[in-house]
Enzyme design. Structure first.
Site, short mmCIF file in Angstrom:
data_model
loop_
_atom_site.label_atom_id
_atom_site.label_comp_id
_atom_site.label_asym_id
_atom_site.label_seq_id
_atom_site.Cartn_x
_atom_site.Cartn_y
_atom_site.Cartn_z
N ALA A 210 -3.48 7.65 -5.67
CA ALA A 210 -2.08 7.24 -5.65
C ALA A 210 -2.05 5.74 -5.96
O ALA A 210 -2.02 4.90 -5.07
CB ALA A 210 -1.46 7.52 -4.29
N ALA B 163 0.84 -1.19 0.00
CA ALA B 163 0.00 0.00 0.00
C ALA B 163 0.88 1.25 0.00
O ALA B 163 2.11 1.15 -0.11
CB ALA B 163 -0.91 0.00 1.22
N ASN B 164 0.30 2.42 0.09
CA ASN B 164 1.07 3.67 0.20
C ASN B 164 0.34 4.62 1.13
O ASN B 164 -0.75 4.31 1.61
CB ASN B 164 1.32 4.27 -1.18
CG ASN B 164 0.03 4.68 -1.86
OD1 ASN B 164 -0.67 5.58 -1.40
ND2 ASN B 164 -0.32 4.01 -2.95
N ARG B 165 0.93 5.77 1.38
CA ARG B 165 0.45 6.66 2.43
C ARG B 165 -0.64 7.64 2.00
O ARG B 165 -0.98 8.55 2.74
CB ARG B 165 1.61 7.47 3.01
CG ARG B 165 2.62 6.61 3.72
CD ARG B 165 3.64 7.48 4.45
NE ARG B 165 4.70 6.67 5.02
CZ ARG B 165 4.56 5.97 6.16
NH1 ARG B 165 3.42 6.02 6.83
NH2 ARG B 165 5.56 5.25 6.60
#
Ligand code: C5P
Length: 221
Positions: free
Chosen positions: A95, A29-31
């Protein structure tokens, strides 16, 4: 209710991160918080657009007045976007993970004494590029985002050309700017014929100003 310059228009917005499964319990995942994308969906709805928000997993509540499609992976996000067409405008604020695990395990990976597993990655579809190059189904206005850490204008202009979108909203996400997960954003709007640098403002204010710019674009057609 204020003026509704986008009444009768369909806006497609992507927001949030994607989650790319490794096995049934783990993911990459990402932030991304989804704050900016959700604010854009809400702002477009306030100007009268019918909004389809395709969102990855976030903690944001579904914005008022939007149809929200919840997805997890980049491939699901692309499929949901394609299913939502036709649209007059697409704003790709998600994102999206660039890579996913090539072969998702169907059982939880175990520590079996032979060392950590090697995860082979494969490229995800580029949703912004796909929508920008969708031929007759291409939205009239396609807006992408660029998160850069230096030379923001030059990299963003190159990205605009490479993806084939009309506008890029570029922001500086260098460590210390607090953009990721923060409430403020400093952006530049890059078009074919030039760019504008906006003062630092809340993500809600960026969304409202972008929605006004989008409405202005349709008024001039
Ligand atoms: O290539 P990069 O990720 O820097 O480009 C960012 C822009 O492209 C954003 O608008 C993002 O939503 C979009 N994007 C996408 N699908 C991907 C990667 C990025 O829609 N797989």
């Amino acid at each position: 209710e204020g003026p509704q310059p986008l009444a009768g228009r369909h806006a497609l917005v992507t927001s949030g991160p994607t989650h790319e499964p490794i096995d049934p319990v783990r993911y990459i995942a990402n932030r991304s918080s989804g704050k900016q994308g959700h604010a854009i969906a809400a702002a477009l709805a306030r100007l009268g657009a019918a909004v389809t928000l395709v969102s990855g997993p976030t903690r944001q509540p579904d914005p008022a007045g939007c149809r929200v499609v919840h997805v997890e992976t980049a491939r699901e996000m692309l499929a949901a976007c394609e299913a939502a067409l036709p649209a007059d405008v697409a704003v790709c604020a998600a994102a999206v993970a660039d890579w996913r695990v090539a072969a998702e395990a169907d059982r939880k990976l175990k520590k079996d004494g032979s060392g950590p597993p090697a995860l082979a990655l494969t490229e995800n579809p580029d949703i912004l590029a796909t929508l920008s190059q969708a031929g007759p189904r291409r939205p009239a206005l396609v807006v992408g985002f660029a998160a850069e850490t230096g030379d923001v204008l030059a990299y963003a202009a190159a990205k605009r050309a490479r993806k084939g979108c009309d506008w890029i909203v570029a922001n500086d996400v260098s460590p210390g700017t607090g953009t990721f997960g923060g409430s403020d954003n400093t952006v530049h709007l890059i078009r074919a014929d030039g760019s504008d640098s906006w003062p630092t403002m809340s993500k809600e204010a960026v969304a409202a100003r972008l929605a006004e710019a989008i409405a202005g674009q349709f008024e001039r057609r």
